[in-house]
Motif scaffolding. Structure first.
Motif, PDB file in Angstrom:
ATOM      1  N   ARG A 100      -6.283 -19.990   9.680  1.00 16.94           N
ATOM      2  CA  ARG A 100      -6.018 -20.474  11.034  1.00 16.94           C
ATOM      3  C   ARG A 100      -6.543 -21.899  11.182  1.00 16.94           C
ATOM      4  O   ARG A 100      -7.627 -22.210  10.687  1.00 16.94           O
ATOM      5  N   ILE A 101      -5.762 -22.742  11.838  1.00 17.53           N
ATOM      6  CA  ILE A 101      -6.198 -24.104  12.142  1.00 17.53           C
ATOM      7  C   ILE A 101      -6.179 -24.282  13.658  1.00 17.53           C
ATOM      8  O   ILE A 101      -5.549 -23.496  14.373  1.00 17.53           O
ATOM      9  N   ASP A 102      -6.874 -25.310  14.138  1.00 18.64           N
ATOM     10  CA  ASP A 102      -7.099 -25.450  15.574  1.00 18.64           C
ATOM     11  C   ASP A 102      -5.937 -26.041  16.362  1.00 18.64           C
ATOM     12  O   ASP A 102      -5.860 -25.833  17.571  1.00 18.64           O
ATOM     13  N   ALA A 103      -5.080 -26.814  15.706  1.00 19.53           N
ATOM     14  CA  ALA A 103      -4.049 -27.537  16.452  1.00 19.53           C
ATOM     15  C   ALA A 103      -2.733 -27.540  15.685  1.00 19.53           C
ATOM     16  O   ALA A 103      -2.717 -27.356  14.464  1.00 19.53           O
ATOM     17  N   PRO A 104      -1.633 -27.749  16.392  1.00 21.59           N
ATOM     18  CA  PRO A 104      -0.340 -27.792  15.709  1.00 21.59           C
ATOM     19  C   PRO A 104      -0.205 -29.021  14.826  1.00 21.59           C
ATOM     20  O   PRO A 104      -0.892 -30.024  15.025  1.00 21.59           O
ATOM     21  N   MET A 105       0.687 -28.926  13.861  1.00 17.23           N
ATOM     22  CA  MET A 105       1.006 -30.035  12.965  1.00 17.23           C
ATOM     23  C   MET A 105       2.478 -30.373  13.139  1.00 17.23           C
ATOM     24  O   MET A 105       3.282 -29.511  13.504  1.00 17.23           O
ATOM     25  N   GLY A 106       2.836 -31.601  12.830  1.00 21.56           N
ATOM     26  CA  GLY A 106       4.231 -32.003  12.845  1.00 21.56           C
ATOM     27  C   GLY A 106       4.821 -32.015  14.247  1.00 21.56           C
ATOM     28  O   GLY A 106       4.102 -32.065  15.249  1.00 21.56           O
ATOM     29  N   ASP A 107       6.148 -31.952  14.287  1.00 21.70           N
ATOM     30  CA  ASP A 107       6.883 -32.006  15.543  1.00 21.70           C
ATOM     31  C   ASP A 107       7.981 -30.948  15.488  1.00 21.70           C
ATOM     32  O   ASP A 107       9.153 -31.258  15.340  1.00 21.70           O
TER      33      ASP A 107
ATOM     34  N   ARG B   9       1.363 -27.784   0.660  1.00 26.44           N
ATOM     35  CA  ARG B   9       0.849 -26.992   1.775  1.00 26.44           C
ATOM     36  C   ARG B   9       2.015 -26.353   2.517  1.00 26.44           C
ATOM     37  O   ARG B   9       3.099 -26.909   2.587  1.00 26.44           O
ATOM     38  N   CYS B  10       1.712 -25.199   3.134  1.00 29.21           N
ATOM     39  CA  CYS B  10       2.695 -24.529   3.983  1.00 29.21           C
ATOM     40  C   CYS B  10       2.051 -24.273   5.339  1.00 29.21           C
ATOM     41  O   CYS B  10       0.971 -23.686   5.426  1.00 29.21           O
ATOM     42  N   TYR B  11       2.732 -24.718   6.378  1.00 31.56           N
ATOM     43  CA  TYR B  11       2.279 -24.587   7.757  1.00 31.56           C
ATOM     44  C   TYR B  11       3.136 -23.545   8.459  1.00 31.56           C
ATOM     45  O   TYR B  11       4.310 -23.356   8.114  1.00 31.56           O
ATOM     46  N   LEU B  12       2.554 -22.883   9.434  1.00 35.31           N
ATOM     47  CA  LEU B  12       3.353 -22.016  10.297  1.00 35.31           C
ATOM     48  C   LEU B  12       2.709 -21.945  11.653  1.00 35.31           C
ATOM     49  O   LEU B  12       1.516 -22.192  11.812  1.00 35.31           O
ATOM     50  N   GLU B  13       3.542 -21.648  12.641  1.00 34.69           N
ATOM     51  CA  GLU B  13       3.027 -21.437  13.983  1.00 34.69           C
ATOM     52  C   GLU B  13       3.620 -20.155  14.531  1.00 34.69           C
ATOM     53  O   GLU B  13       4.739 -19.778  14.190  1.00 34.69           O
ATOM     54  N   THR B  14       2.816 -19.485  15.338  1.00 27.48           N
ATOM     55  CA  THR B  14       3.207 -18.189  15.863  1.00 27.48           C
ATOM     56  C   THR B  14       2.629 -18.030  17.262  1.00 27.48           C
ATOM     57  O   THR B  14       2.145 -18.986  17.856  1.00 27.48           O
ATOM     58  N   LEU B  15       2.682 -16.825  17.744  1.00 29.89           N
ATOM     59  CA  LEU B  15       2.303 -16.530  19.116  1.00 29.89           C
ATOM     60  C   LEU B  15       1.295 -15.398  19.125  1.00 29.89           C
ATOM     61  O   LEU B  15       1.455 -14.422  18.395  1.00 29.89           O
ATOM     62  N   SER B  16       0.250 -15.527  19.951  1.00 36.41           N
ATOM     63  CA  SER B  16      -0.681 -14.408  20.094  1.00 36.41           C
ATOM     64  C   SER B  16       0.114 -13.169  20.455  1.00 36.41           C
ATOM     65  O   SER B  16       1.069 -13.256  21.214  1.00 36.41           O
ATOM     66  N   GLY B  17      -0.296 -12.058  19.918  1.00 30.27           N
ATOM     67  CA  GLY B  17       0.419 -10.807  20.158  1.00 30.27           C
ATOM     68  C   GLY B  17       1.292 -10.404  18.987  1.00 30.27           C
ATOM     69  O   GLY B  17       1.683  -9.249  18.878  1.00 30.27           O
ATOM     70  N   MET B  18       1.601 -11.344  18.108  1.00 27.55           N
ATOM     71  CA  MET B  18       2.376 -11.008  16.905  1.00 27.55           C
ATOM     72  C   MET B  18       1.374 -10.595  15.829  1.00 27.55           C
ATOM     73  O   MET B  18       1.249 -11.219  14.776  1.00 27.55           O
ATOM     74  N   ASP B  19       0.650  -9.519  16.130  1.00 23.69           N
ATOM     75  CA  ASP B  19      -0.491  -9.107  15.307  1.00 23.69           C
ATOM     76  C   ASP B  19      -0.124  -8.729  13.884  1.00 23.69           C
ATOM     77  O   ASP B  19      -0.813  -9.119  12.939  1.00 23.69           O
ATOM     78  N   ALA B  20       0.947  -7.974  13.707  1.00 23.83           N
ATOM     79  CA  ALA B  20       1.331  -7.568  12.350  1.00 23.83           C
ATOM     80  C   ALA B  20       1.695  -8.787  11.521  1.00 23.83           C
ATOM     81  O   ALA B  20       1.321  -8.878  10.347  1.00 23.83           O
ATOM     82  N   ALA B  21       2.386  -9.739  12.120  1.00 20.46           N
ATOM     83  CA  ALA B  21       2.748 -10.964  11.401  1.00 20.46           C
ATOM     84  C   ALA B  21       1.488 -11.739  11.018  1.00 20.46           C
ATOM     85  O   ALA B  21       1.353 -12.201   9.881  1.00 20.46           O
ATOM     86  N   MET B  22       0.553 -11.853  11.954  1.00 22.58           N
ATOM     87  CA  MET B  22      -0.678 -12.599  11.657  1.00 22.58           C
ATOM     88  C   MET B  22      -1.484 -11.921  10.555  1.00 22.58           C
ATOM     89  O   MET B  22      -2.082 -12.601   9.720  1.00 22.58           O
ATOM     90  N   LYS B  23      -1.476 -10.598  10.515  1.00 22.05           N
ATOM     91  CA  LYS B  23      -2.172  -9.891   9.423  1.00 22.05           C
ATOM     92  C   LYS B  23      -1.524 -10.229   8.079  1.00 22.05           C
ATOM     93  O   LYS B  23      -2.218 -10.443   7.080  1.00 22.05           O
ATOM     94  N   LEU B  24      -0.184 -10.280   8.053  1.00 20.58           N
ATOM     95  CA  LEU B  24       0.517 -10.639   6.826  1.00 20.58           C
ATOM     96  C   LEU B  24       0.155 -12.069   6.410  1.00 20.58           C
ATOM     97  O   LEU B  24      -0.135 -12.322   5.240  1.00 20.58           O
ATOM     98  N   TYR B  25       0.162 -12.997   7.355  1.00 24.35           N
ATOM     99  CA  TYR B  25      -0.173 -14.391   7.023  1.00 24.35           C
ATOM    100  C   TYR B  25      -1.583 -14.471   6.446  1.00 24.35           C
ATOM    101  O   TYR B  25      -1.801 -15.128   5.423  1.00 24.35           O
ATOM    102  N   GLU B  26      -2.529 -13.809   7.088  1.00 27.67           N
ATOM    103  CA  GLU B  26      -3.923 -13.874   6.632  1.00 27.67           C
ATOM    104  C   GLU B  26      -4.101 -13.167   5.287  1.00 27.67           C
ATOM    105  O   GLU B  26      -4.839 -13.654   4.418  1.00 27.67           O
ATOM    106  N   ARG B  27      -3.406 -12.049   5.085  1.00 28.13           N
ATOM    107  CA  ARG B  27      -3.452 -11.357   3.789  1.00 28.13           C
ATOM    108  C   ARG B  27      -2.899 -12.241   2.679  1.00 28.13           C
ATOM    109  O   ARG B  27      -3.325 -12.166   1.525  1.00 28.13           O
ATOM    110  N   THR B  28      -1.948 -13.098   3.021  1.00 30.84           N
ATOM    111  CA  THR B  28      -1.318 -13.979   2.044  1.00 30.84           C
ATOM    112  C   THR B  28      -2.181 -15.197   1.737  1.00 30.84           C
ATOM    113  O   THR B  28      -1.927 -15.905   0.781  1.00 30.84           O
ATOM    114  N   GLY B  29      -3.198 -15.447   2.563  1.00 31.04           N
ATOM    115  CA  GLY B  29      -4.101 -16.560   2.308  1.00 31.04           C
ATOM    116  C   GLY B  29      -4.015 -17.687   3.322  1.00 31.04           C
ATOM    117  O   GLY B  29      -4.734 -18.684   3.203  1.00 31.04           O
ATOM    118  N   PHE B  30      -3.140 -17.580   4.305  1.00 31.57           N
ATOM    119  CA  PHE B  30      -3.074 -18.590   5.356  1.00 31.57           C
ATOM    120  C   PHE B  30      -4.388 -18.596   6.127  1.00 31.57           C
ATOM    121  O   PHE B  30      -4.962 -17.545   6.384  1.00 31.57           O
TER     122      PHE B  30
END
Length: 161
Positions: free
Chosen positions: A140-147, A117-138
């Motif tokens: 969205r999950i409800d809560a952060p993972m790890g530390d 699995r690959c996890y990532l975290e980002t910030l609202s407003g980074m719309d182009a990045a989020m489009k890339l993540y979603e196009r790649t198959g990521f």
């Protein structure tokens, strides 16, 4: 089309990548505690990504580093999960396919390292990045993972590799 190339990071790239990260983050309001801008790793990226199961690529445009991104084990996570980390590009590099190429290299390498699995975290407003993540198959999950130490992020994704 400018001459764009992607390669693994070298120590000579550390200061430039730190400058890029500290330039791009405020553009999206990512200032203060809880963001990578204050992460000491930013100043020695080549050492951080020389660790086992880690890799970081820089993108050069016309011979000048203008961005990068990589993968490493998810801090505080299970050994089967990596994190897509510190993927930042100057505005001059955006829209040229560099993000998609760094993403492809990162995920292919994560699979070679044995991550599931690959996890990532980002910030609202980074719309182009989020489009890339979603196009790649990521997904969205409800809560952060790890530390990760980046408590300022508010949007989380996971991809089954």
């Amino acid at each position: 089309m400018p001459d764009v190339s992607v390669r693994l990071i070298h120590a000579r790239d550390d200061a430039r990548m730190a400058e890029i990260i500290r330039t791009v983050m405020p553009e999206f309001g990512a200032c203060g505690a809880g963001f990578a801008i204050n992460d000491p790793e930013v100043d020695w990226m080549s050492r951080a990504y020389a660790q086992p199961r880690s890799a970081y690529w820089v993108v050069e445009r016309d011979g000048v580093v203008e961005g990068g991104g990589g993968v490493a084990p998810l801090e505080g996570g299970d050994p089967d999960t990596c994190e897509l980390r510190k993927m930042y590009f100057l505005p001059t590099l955006r829209g040229l396919g560099a993000g998609a190429e760094v993403m492809r290299l990162s995920l292919d390498t994560a699979r070679q390292f044995g991550f599931k699995r690959c996890y990532l975290e980002t910030l609202s407003g980074m719309d182009a990045a989020m489009k890339l993540y979603e196009r790649t198959g990521f997904k969205r999950i409800d809560a952060p993972m790890g530390d990760t130490g980046h408590g300022g992020c508010n949007t989380f994704y996971l991809l089954e590799l």
